[in-house]
Enzyme design. Structure first.
Site, PDB file in Angstrom:
ATOM      1  N   LYS A 211       0.856  -1.190   0.000  1.00 15.63           N
ATOM      2  CA  LYS A 211       0.000   0.000   0.000  1.00 15.63           C
ATOM      3  C   LYS A 211       0.888   1.235   0.000  1.00 15.63           C
ATOM      4  CE  LYS A 211      -3.496   2.497   2.580  1.00 15.63           C
ATOM      5  NZ  LYS A 211      -4.580   2.432   3.563  1.00 15.63           N
ATOM      6  N   LYS A 264      -2.066  -1.646  -3.882  1.00 16.02           N
ATOM      7  CA  LYS A 264      -2.946  -0.484  -3.828  1.00 16.02           C
ATOM      8  C   LYS A 264      -2.147   0.800  -3.896  1.00 16.02           C
ATOM      9  CE  LYS A 264      -5.943   1.887  -0.657  1.00 16.02           C
ATOM     10  NZ  LYS A 264      -6.364   2.051   0.703  1.00 16.02           N
TER      11      LYS A 264
HETATM   12  C1  PBG Z   1      -7.588   3.457   5.514  1.00 14.19           C
HETATM   13  C2  PBG Z   1      -7.819   3.328   4.065  1.00 14.19           C
HETATM   14  C3  PBG Z   1      -7.612   4.267   3.038  1.00 14.19           C
HETATM   15  C4  PBG Z   1      -8.085   3.683   1.873  1.00 14.19           C
HETATM   16  C5  PBG Z   1      -8.528   2.412   2.190  1.00 14.19           C
HETATM   17  N1  PBG Z   1      -8.337   2.201   3.542  1.00 14.19           N
HETATM   18  C6  PBG Z   1      -7.119   5.663   3.085  1.00 14.19           C
HETATM   19  C7  PBG Z   1      -5.723   5.953   3.401  1.00 14.19           C
HETATM   20  O1  PBG Z   1      -4.890   5.086   3.648  1.00 14.19           O
HETATM   21  O2  PBG Z   1      -5.460   7.149   3.451  1.00 14.19           O
HETATM   22  C8  PBG Z   1      -8.132   4.341   0.514  1.00 14.19           C
HETATM   23  C9  PBG Z   1      -9.145   3.818  -0.422  1.00 14.19           C
HETATM   24  C10 PBG Z   1      -9.452   4.696  -1.580  1.00 14.19           C
HETATM   25  O3  PBG Z   1      -8.815   5.739  -1.834  1.00 14.19           O
HETATM   26  O4  PBG Z   1     -10.388   4.336  -2.295  1.00 14.19           O
HETATM   27  N2  PBG Z   1      -6.263   3.591   5.912  1.00 14.19           N
END
Ligand code: PBG
Length: 343
Positions: A211, A264
């Protein structure tokens, strides 16, 4: 036939080769194209994210994500029925709590927004796979994904304890798949042991392993009201330049007990979807995130691109790169288009 001499002066052998290589013969009709299509999209590839909020009868549109809304818990049975009728197997829940605090206690509250949502969904539609996102950022008043120390930096191990508590409370509510997205080190192993210890050996772990610290999460942070109040997430989410590190992160999460892994965002990281596909034999997910959705919707709203074509092309690209599963806000619309095409 070309009218240019260098192409008409082929030898007999050359003509034979040119004829044998006429790839267009495979593309002549839609029937032929369908037969030889290498990558097929199906609604069963999709996981549909939903934002859950308090109140009753709430369907509050999210301005930066046209077509998406925050739903109150009572709206979920209808949503679940729609997903089932479209053959989408899974829903991913994000919660907007009534109140936030420094430790994100709404995240592991047995009666918290996500826990209530899971129970409602499991009662209404037991076969729908319920995935819960494990993170503190929607529940902390500072918007970071973990606990902070006095100088404002995120405490890793203390945060992991609370994340594990969150995971167990979600499993107790009935969640099928627990998906930690916080990016603390060691959280997958601690969550796995906590789940096992609480009697939830049967629940699946989908790790947000690779991520990245991405600008493409902007609309999500509006939707979930989870933008950090100071600083950013670069200290715990991955640097966009790092592909080899992404493979190490996936390897580590698998060693700690992840059943499935994720890359992601999806589109700027398709090379890593492909690399992960080639290295790891577990189910691989890619998250087609909020900013990717918002960009496409904005171009559609301007009449610059054809929505059905570009959505299905985008999702097919993510599958072709090697993802088994796609978390996408386009899930319902794409499933409708696919049903019409093959039906
Ligand atoms: C929580 C989380 C996020 C997303 C999914 N879980 C936001 C982040 O990490 O700032 C992003 C999902 C999206 O942008 O569709 N941490």
């Amino acid at each position: 036939m070309s009218r240019f001499p260098e192409q008409t002066s082929l030898t007999a052998a050359g003509e034979q080769i040119a004829s044998a290589h006429r790839m267009r013969r495979l593309r002549r009709t839609e029937g032929l194209r369908r037969m030889v299509r290498e990558t097929r999209l199906s609604p069963t590839d999709f996981i549909c994210p939903v934002f859950v909020t308090g109140g009753r009868d709430v369907r509050q549109p999210i301005p930066s994500m046209p077509g998406q809304a925050r739903l109150s818990v009572d709206q979920l049975p209808q949503e679940a029925a729609e997903l089932r009728s479209l053959d989408i197997p899974a829903i991913l829940l994000f919660g907007l709590p009534q109140s936030k605090d420094a430790v994100g206690s709404g995240a592991w509250d047995a009666d918290g927004i996500v826990q209530r949502a899971v129970r409602e969904l499991k009662e209404a539609q037991p076969d729908l796979v319920v995935v819960t996102d494990v993170c503190l950022c929607e529940y902390t008043d500072h918007g970071h994904c973990g606990l902070l120390d006095d100088d404002g930096s995120v405490l890793n191990d203390e945060s992991v304890e609370l994340l594990a508590e969150t995971a167990v409370s979600q499993a107790a509510a009935g969640a099928d798949i627990i998906a930690p997205s916080d990016m603390m080190d060691g959280r997958v192993g601690v969550i796995r042991r906590a789940l096992d210890h609480a009697g939830f050996e049967d629940r699946t772990l989908l790790a947000y392993s690779a991520k990245f610290a991405s600008g493409f999460y902007g609309p999500f942070r509006d939707a979930a009201d989870s933008a950090p109040q100071f600083g950013d997430r670069r200290g715990y989410q991955m640097d966009p330049g790092n592909g080899r590190e992404a493979m190490r992160a996936i390897e580590r999460d698998l060693a700690e007990g992840a059943d499935m892994v994720m890359v992601k965002p999806a589109l700027a990281y398709l090379d890593l979807v492909r690399a992960a596909r080639e290295r790891f034999d577990v189910p691989l997910a890619a998250y087609n995130v909020s900013g990717e959705y918002a960009m496409l919707k904005a171009a559609v709203a301007n009449g610059w691109i054809d929505e059905e074509r570009v959505v299905l092309e985008t999702l097919a690209g993510i599958r072709r790169a090697g993802a088994d599963l796609i978390l996408t806000y386009h899930a319902k619309e794409a499933a409708r288009w696919l049903a019409r095409r093959t039906g």
